[in-house]
Motif scaffolding. Sequence first.
Motif, PDB file in Angstrom:
ATOM      1  N   SER A 229       1.782  -7.496  -3.960  1.00 15.79           N
ATOM      2  CA  SER A 229       0.435  -7.484  -3.382  1.00 15.79           C
ATOM      3  C   SER A 229      -0.582  -6.816  -4.297  1.00 15.79           C
TER       4      SER A 229
ATOM      5  N   GLY B 157      -1.891   1.097   9.386  1.00 18.07           N
ATOM      6  CA  GLY B 157      -2.633   0.173   8.545  1.00 18.07           C
ATOM      7  C   GLY B 157      -3.804   0.803   7.830  1.00 18.07           C
TER       8      GLY B 157
ATOM      9  N   PHE C 143      -2.449  -3.631   2.456  1.00 19.88           N
ATOM     10  CA  PHE C 143      -2.280  -4.017   3.851  1.00 19.88           C
ATOM     11  C   PHE C 143      -2.803  -5.422   4.133  1.00 19.88           C
TER      12      PHE C 143
ATOM     13  N   GLN D 140      -1.859  -7.883   2.587  1.00 15.16           N
ATOM     14  CA  GLN D 140      -0.652  -8.708   2.460  1.00 15.16           C
ATOM     15  C   GLN D 140       0.560  -7.841   2.801  1.00 15.16           C
ATOM     16  N   ARG D 141       0.553  -7.304   3.989  1.00 20.41           N
ATOM     17  CA  ARG D 141       1.511  -6.253   4.349  1.00 20.41           C
ATOM     18  C   ARG D 141       2.960  -6.723   4.369  1.00 20.41           C
ATOM     19  N   ARG D 142       3.205  -8.012   4.418  1.00 25.42           N
ATOM     20  CA  ARG D 142       4.586  -8.499   4.401  1.00 25.42           C
ATOM     21  C   ARG D 142       5.166  -8.525   2.985  1.00 25.42           C
TER      22      ARG D 142
ATOM     23  N   ARG E 246       7.041  -1.858   1.055  1.00 24.80           N
ATOM     24  CA  ARG E 246       5.893  -2.463   1.726  1.00 24.80           C
ATOM     25  C   ARG E 246       4.914  -1.354   2.106  1.00 24.80           C
ATOM     26  N   PRO E 247       3.652  -1.676   2.303  1.00 25.12           N
ATOM     27  CA  PRO E 247       2.636  -0.631   2.471  1.00 25.12           C
ATOM     28  C   PRO E 247       2.870   0.298   3.654  1.00 25.12           C
ATOM     29  N   GLU E 248       3.464  -0.198   4.748  1.00 30.40           N
ATOM     30  CA  GLU E 248       3.626   0.660   5.924  1.00 30.40           C
ATOM     31  C   GLU E 248       4.635   1.782   5.714  1.00 30.40           C
TER      32      GLU E 248
END
Length: 264
Positions: free
Chosen positions: A224, A155, A214, A216-218, A244-246
């Motif tokens: 986002s 994160g 992150f 709005q990580r979903r 997605r960010p991850e």
Amino acid sequence: MNVKAKKSLGQHFLKDEEIARRIAETISGQELPAGHPDWTTMPILEVGPGMGVLTKYLLATGRPLRAVELDTESVEFLARVYPELQVTEADFLKLDLGTMFTGEFALIGNYPYNISSQIFFKVLENKERIPVVAGMLQKEVAERICSGPGSKVYGILSVLLQVWYDCEYLFDVEPFVFAPPPKVRSGVLRLTRNSRTSPGCDPELFKRVVKTAFGQRRKTLRNSLAPLIPAGSPALRSELMPLRPERLSVDQFIELTNLIATKS
């Protein structure tokens, strides 16, 4: 005389001597990682020494040592048990670290769980003075800091710290070695400054991109980050947008920040 642990300060006093010794050794007495500055002889700043179970091993290194402790009762205890130790009674988060040492120093501690993330954000603010930071904190936070892309716990703090530091998760610590025992497991980590001298992008925009993504990580980055991306920006055509960010590495976040900053 023992110091009473105060819940309001997040105090859980380590009572295992072997673990205290191992934590102290994370910044001394071992071979340096390749490519890192020699921090084995630098002065040491200990955060939250409590009753000094870690302090005794840090004093044994013979290096200049100072401590920051908010709890008055602990300060008085340390003055009696370790009269040679210079203790500053203060809130670490509000402390001007320039008043501790004139140059670089190693930072270590059994960090209060309730402010551990804030402590590491302060480390970032002082990264030019702190080439190594080590110690114990809540296992979940330690794992988050050291996690990489693809992890569910990767994160904001992971990315912002890993721009500047190589992050190692070293070992677990169980609750029963504390008084009182915390309700969570603990972990010991070490962060060492890497060779990066610049983030390679606008640092403030970089932080906004990482925090917004992150936050709005979903969501995919296309959704986002929409408020940050100008119309016609080359970022909109990036292959990173559907992710997605991850999924992004530190370097990919830097790449994306530069694309957002580029005028169409």
